[in-house]
Design an enzyme around this catalytic site. Sequence first.
Site, PDB file in Angstrom:
ATOM      1  N   HIS A  54       7.083  43.781   0.708  1.00 39.80           N
ATOM      2  CA  HIS A  54       6.342  43.750  -0.553  1.00 39.80           C
ATOM      3  C   HIS A  54       6.545  45.035  -1.359  1.00 39.80           C
ATOM      4  O   HIS A  54       5.588  45.590  -1.902  1.00 39.80           O
ATOM      5  CB  HIS A  54       4.853  43.542  -0.283  1.00 39.80           C
ATOM      6  CG  HIS A  54       4.515  42.187   0.253  1.00 39.80           C
ATOM      7  ND1 HIS A  54       4.820  41.021  -0.422  1.00 39.80           N
ATOM      8  CD2 HIS A  54       3.913  41.806   1.404  1.00 39.80           C
ATOM      9  CE1 HIS A  54       4.403  39.980   0.290  1.00 39.80           C
ATOM     10  NE2 HIS A  54       3.855  40.424   1.401  1.00 39.80           N
ATOM     11  N   GLU A 159       0.783  34.428  10.347  1.00 41.51           N
ATOM     12  CA  GLU A 159       0.271  34.330   8.979  1.00 41.51           C
ATOM     13  C   GLU A 159       0.158  32.894   8.488  1.00 41.51           C
ATOM     14  O   GLU A 159      -0.054  32.675   7.292  1.00 41.51           O
ATOM     15  CB  GLU A 159       1.188  35.107   8.032  1.00 41.51           C
ATOM     16  CG  GLU A 159       1.349  36.573   8.374  1.00 41.51           C
ATOM     17  CD  GLU A 159       2.209  37.320   7.386  1.00 41.51           C
ATOM     18  OE1 GLU A 159       1.642  38.022   6.532  1.00 41.51           O
ATOM     19  OE2 GLU A 159       3.455  37.184   7.454  1.00 41.51           O
ATOM     20  N   ASP A 185      -2.451  36.511   4.081  1.00 39.02           N
ATOM     21  CA  ASP A 185      -1.672  35.285   3.938  1.00 39.02           C
ATOM     22  C   ASP A 185      -2.271  34.143   4.747  1.00 39.02           C
ATOM     23  O   ASP A 185      -2.242  32.986   4.317  1.00 39.02           O
ATOM     24  CB  ASP A 185      -0.221  35.525   4.368  1.00 39.02           C
ATOM     25  CG  ASP A 185       0.586  36.236   3.295  1.00 39.02           C
ATOM     26  OD1 ASP A 185       0.168  36.204   2.115  1.00 39.02           O
ATOM     27  OD2 ASP A 185       1.628  36.821   3.621  1.00 39.02           O
TER      28      ASP A 185
END
Length: 263
Positions: A54, A159, A185
Amino acid sequence: MSDDATPRLRNHAKEKLSRGEPVYSMTVRLVRTADIASIAYAAGFDSVYIDLEHSSFPLEAAGQICLACNHLGVTPLVRVPGLDPSLIGRVMDIGAMGIIVPGVESADEAGAAVSAVKHAPLGKRSLAGAAPQLHYRTFPPDQVVRALDEASMVVAMIESQAGLDAADAIAAVDGVDMLLVGANDLSVELGVAGHMDHPQVDAAYLHVIEACRTHGKATGIGGMGGRPDLIRRYQELGARYVSTGNDISFLSAAAAQKRQQFD
């Protein structure tokens, strides 16, 4: 043998986890310089993980931070974007002590991560020669391989519902050290986005903790930095690794607090 005759490589976070002690980590997404390693060290963190999933983080900067962390005894992990073995190999070659793989959903995916991190016979990683983790000292290749493979970590993030369903099988994979629950997530996937105290999220944590206990693996807490009460709950149930938050959120919170002092 003396330290001069054989490589001695320590992963302090991995050692603490093996003793059942808590490990606290900060995520690095913003700061590109090695100073962040000293800040993490001075703040008392056991580990940092550099987030390549990210962020636009360059490998060169990640390598400098890993090198600084290793000198300070702060374990540097890198979250890779996926299961690209060539990228994972480069991440390990620049000084990381392990990888975090997002969205793992099967034992086969976990095994692929292990294969990319470890050398033969457990994996297929290429031997790069002198390693930054060993301060570029020269040792016989068999000793280098053994030292790197014993110290390195493979962390599988859970996740999704598919990841939850496969948690027991993932935890059973030889070479996987930890299952890290990515609550952000996961809560989205479960339809309860951001509700960290939702019973479904709680049930997910309990399921992963039990799978890890069964197979002798560590459990990591992710996405709970704003809920120390929940972190304490899962620590009491057996989770040991805590991802506390990232440098962006730390800076933003401290900046806002400082500004408010003048109102």
